[in-house]
Design an enzyme around this catalytic site. Structure first.
Site, PDB file in Angstrom:
ATOM      1  N   SER A 195       4.234  -2.202 -10.565  1.00 33.23           N
ATOM      2  CA  SER A 195       5.116  -2.504  -9.439  1.00 33.23           C
ATOM      3  C   SER A 195       6.206  -1.460  -9.334  1.00 33.23           C
ATOM      4  O   SER A 195       6.597  -0.847 -10.334  1.00 33.23           O
ATOM      5  CB  SER A 195       5.758  -3.878  -9.613  1.00 33.23           C
ATOM      6  OG  SER A 195       6.815  -3.827 -10.566  1.00 33.23           O
ATOM      7  N   ASP A 196       6.697  -1.250  -8.112  1.00 33.79           N
ATOM      8  CA  ASP A 196       7.955  -0.536  -7.995  1.00 33.79           C
ATOM      9  C   ASP A 196       9.034  -1.454  -8.539  1.00 33.79           C
ATOM     10  O   ASP A 196       8.877  -2.676  -8.574  1.00 33.79           O
ATOM     11  CB  ASP A 196       8.233  -0.151  -6.540  1.00 33.79           C
ATOM     12  CG  ASP A 196       9.152   1.054  -6.432  1.00 33.79           C
ATOM     13  OD1 ASP A 196       9.849   1.369  -7.423  1.00 33.79           O
ATOM     14  OD2 ASP A 196       9.181   1.686  -5.359  1.00 33.79           O
ATOM     15  N   TRP A 197      10.142  -0.880  -8.966  1.00 33.37           N
ATOM     16  CA  TRP A 197      11.182  -1.643  -9.654  1.00 33.37           C
ATOM     17  C   TRP A 197      11.840  -2.630  -8.693  1.00 33.37           C
ATOM     18  O   TRP A 197      12.509  -2.236  -7.738  1.00 33.37           O
ATOM     19  CB  TRP A 197      12.202  -0.682 -10.251  1.00 33.37           C
ATOM     20  CG  TRP A 197      11.908  -0.256 -11.649  1.00 33.37           C
ATOM     21  CD1 TRP A 197      12.753  -0.316 -12.707  1.00 33.37           C
ATOM     22  CD2 TRP A 197      10.681   0.286 -12.187  1.00 33.37           C
ATOM     23  NE1 TRP A 197      12.136   0.155 -13.858  1.00 33.37           N
ATOM     24  CE2 TRP A 197      10.871   0.528 -13.566  1.00 33.37           C
ATOM     25  CE3 TRP A 197       9.445   0.583 -11.629  1.00 33.37           C
ATOM     26  CZ2 TRP A 197       9.880   1.047 -14.390  1.00 33.37           C
ATOM     27  CZ3 TRP A 197       8.455   1.099 -12.439  1.00 33.37           C
ATOM     28  CH2 TRP A 197       8.673   1.327 -13.804  1.00 33.37           C
TER      29      TRP A 197
END
Length: 741
Positions: A263-265
């Site tokens: 995932s992106d943060w």
């Protein structure tokens, strides 16, 4: 051979802590990787498997110490290895050995139009990541340049899917040759920073497959990327970090991806969707990286305790979890569990040379009337450098790509070092922009404070310009908020800080005024007809000043070409020409890509009454190149054939130089609307004065196809086609026709 794993107080560089002694576990590492994955999976508890799926700190996720399975450590890229941050905070950890080599931004790499530079880039940055004991590099980015207002365009590879595809593959190969996974981002349709966490993008399947997916597909199928990062935005109502259509149907189903999806943060929003819709590893949930409490934060991620609870209740089958763990274990075996993994290197002079070479090949000479460049040092006594960007550090800021660089040579320092005693180099500020030089605890080494008024600064610069042989204005954008920076888009197309006024005044005072733009985006240039020379200098990292100076004085013959179109005004871009907020920036978190497949030169080619300021693929040289006539090895081909395209290119000038020969294909009549031409090949060739070389391209069915969204397949439609070869999308030198039977 069989071996035992003992953990007896080994110091982990990336963790900075000592692992505790563990009971040895018998593992057979002679078996194929897939068998080893199943072996490890069979030994793990439910809790251990769930723990692999979420972060334990800002940039790490746990392993299984009792089985000898290591932690996974991520690092931001894609332009250098990010400085170490505190365990639960974005601020610096205070290390003294985490400075890195800053490489040019990916727009500059794309502007080199040279896959060999992409391979060199990947190998070099991969060596630094490996030395720092990171096993995942969060980059490169390949989102398409749809609007020049996108604050993150500087991290991507331009507007054309073919160019981005050809450049991303060797970058990945270079990184992964070091036993470090390249995590290609942001999958997909993350083409703006405005409302990036919520905007739901509606786009035709045709535009999706023809423009926005090809570079990702090339990264997966040709580059064999080991990791993919999801995007923040939504598509078909689902967040892209847990999106059935993108991750399960396309990425794994159509493309056969066997790596890990990260995932992106802060890009995860739902446990059930995260479980079923293709996500493997969750990072950054919560604005500060913490959840419910500082003592138990990471257990409350969506793929942590909530996921474990649903598994224990039987509401989610364990097979769903096992699929994620297999992907994570495969990442480990490809990186940290690979006994042949090289050691990497850091603060390596070879990396400095690589950074400089990439920058020199990417710098673009946009305009050069009367051959005002290169600067003849034997006839020049005084050079005036004007502009804040001549001294401002550009490695600091911009978002996640901000770096703690080992060093950074400014344009002013680079020019002074190269010119030496040959001429006097003086400096005038000219304008004041953003004087804040810090980001996430990294503080710029340059004091940008200024007490003088704008009028005083302008008067000083103009006065010095009148008495100088050359004026080099170094301006453009910077990496502060709402410019070339993550988290927000630009608010205007023009240059900030009233730079236009300064440029016009300098041009009036000195006819040899050269404008150098430091940016990752196109900008309006209302003064273009008043200055003889314009150079796109990008963000070139640690060696920026040295690379720029070598081009300005002629040590290096510029060979960069634009990876995107530069319009005269914002309305020259299709997303803005429609003047519809639903198209950009979106309304109520909804956005419709009505510009469809007509993005960049695909759109500007259709505008008969207006041409861009500088077209896609444009870039000048200090020499001239002559193109011969295109020849084809056949006048007819079938879908099973390969068409061979040849032509000769000759250097007609007096100095060596490299030319990027570009091949476009035009479908003269089709059932669906198509662009007038599309890039389908390019070659960068170095030629000595008077030298000729034959350039060859191969075209096949895929080069002629469009995506038929009604059939959901690529179609090569029989009929007449044309091959167009030239120096840019707007400078076609030769054509030849053929028929697809």
């Amino acid at each position: 051979m069989k071996r035992y794993f003992y953990f007896v107080g080994v110091l982990l560089l990336s963790l900075g802590s000592v692992a505790t002694a563990q009971t040895p576990v018998y593992l057979d590492d002679t078996k194929p990787v897939e068998e080893r994955i199943e072996d490890a999976l069979s030994r793990m508890t439910l809790e251990e498997k769930v723990a692999l799926c979420h972060a334990q700190s800002k940039f790490s996720s746990p392993g299984v110490p009792r089985l000898g399975l290591p932690e996974n450590w991520m690092t931001d890229g894609p332009h250098g290895i990010r400085a170490e941050v505190a365990w639960d905070e974005w601020e610096q950890a205070g290390w003294t050995n985490d400075s890195c080599m800053a490489f040019p931004a990916l727009t500059c790499l794309a502007a080199s139009w040279n896959p060999e530079m992409a391979l060199l880039y990947g190998r070099s940055i991969g060596e630094e990541a490996r030395y720092r004991n990171k096993n995942v590099l969060l980059g490169p980015g390949v989102n398409i340049y749809r609007t020049p207002l996108n604050g993150r365009n500087f991290e991507y590879m331009g507007e054309d899917p073919y160019l981005a595809s050809e450049m991303v593959v060797p970058y990945i190969e270079g990184v992964q040759s070091n036993g470090v996974a390249a995590c290609v981002k942001h999958f997909a349709l993350n083409n703006q920073e405005y409302d990036r966490y919520a905007v739901d993008v509606e786009v035709s399947d045709r535009a999706l497959y023809e423009l926005y997916l090809p570079a990702f597909q090339a990264a997966v199928q040709r580059g064999k990327a080991w990791a993919i990062m999801g995007a923040y935005n939504r598509y078909k109502g689902q967040h892209c970090c847990h999106n059935q259509y993108l991750l399960n149907d396309i990425l794994r189903g159509e493309w056969g991806f066997d790596g890990v999806v990260i995932s992106d943060w802060g890009g995860v929003h739902n446990t059930v969707e995260s479980a079923y819709n293709g996500l493997d590893m969750e990072f950054g949930t919560g604005t500060d990286g913490l959840g419910v409490s500082a003592s138990d934060a990471y257990n409350h991620y969506f793929l942590a305790q909530p996921f474990l609870d649903l598994l224990k209740k039987g509401e989610i089958p364990e097979s769903v979890l096992d699929g994620k763990v297999r992907n994570i274990l495969r990442l480990m075996y490809r990186t940290t569990m690979n006994r042949n993994r090289p050691f990497g290197s850091f603060k390596n002079p070879a990396h400095a040379l690589a950074a400089r070479q990439i920058a020199q090949e990417g710098i673009v000479l946009l305009q050069n009337r009367d051959n005002v460049l290169p600067i003849p040092l034997d006839k020049t006594k005084k050079i005036l450098v004007v502009g804040e960007n001549a001294i401002k550090m550009m490695t600091v800021g911009g978002g996640s790509s901000s770096l703690k660089a080992w060093y950074e040579v400014s344009p002013l320092d680079g020019l002074r070092a190269r010119v030496g005693d040959a001429a006097e180099v003086v400096y005038a500020r000219g304008y004041v922009g953003n004087t804040d030089g810090s980001y996430n605890g990294v503080v710029s080494k340059v004091d940008l404070s200024e007490s003088r008024s704008a009028e005083e600064l302008l008067a000083e610069a103009v006065g010095l310009a009148r008495e100088s042989d050359y004026v080099i204005f170094v301006g453009g954008l910077n990496k502060n908020s709402q410019q070339d920076c993550e988290g927000g888009d630009r608010i205007a197309y023009g240059l900030p800080y009233n730079q236009d006024r300064v440029i016009e005044a300098l041009a009036a005072a000195n006819p040899r005024t050269v404008v150098v733009l430091i940016s990752g985006n196109s900008v309006a240039m209302p003064w273009a007809d008043r200055v003889p020379a314009i150079v796109e200098g990008w963000y070139c990292g640690s060696e920026a000043g040295n690379a720029l100076a070598s081009v300005l004085v002629g040590d290096v013959n510029p060979s960069g070409k634009l990876p995107f179109t530069i319009g005269k005004q914002l309305g020259d871009y299709h997303a803005h020409a429609l003047n519809d907020p639903l198209v950009y920036p979106g309304v109520d978190h909804k956005q419709v890509y009505r510009d469809d497949i007509f993005v960049g030169y695909r759109w500007s080619d259709l505008q008969k009454d207006s041409k861009p300021l500088f077209c896609f693929g444009h870039g000048l040289s200090y020499t001239t190149f002559e193109y011969g006539k295109v020849s084809l090895d056949r006048k007819q081909m079938t879908a099973a054939d390969t068409l061979r395209v040849r032509l000769t290119v000759k250097n007609r000038g007096s100095r060596a130089g490299a030319e990027v020969v570009q091949l476009y294909v035009s479908d003269l009549k089709s059932a669906l609307p198509r662009p007038l031409k599309e890039l389908k090949g390019f070659r960068k060739v170095m030629l000595q004065p008077g030298e000729s070389r034959e350039v060859e391209f191969l075209l096949d069915r895929t080069s002629l196809s469009y995506f038929d969204d009604a059939k959901h397949e690529w179609v090569a439609e029989p009929g007449r086609f044309e091959v167009l070869v030239g120096a840019s999308s707007g400078d076609i030198r030769s054509k030849a026709g053929f028929e697809l039977k």
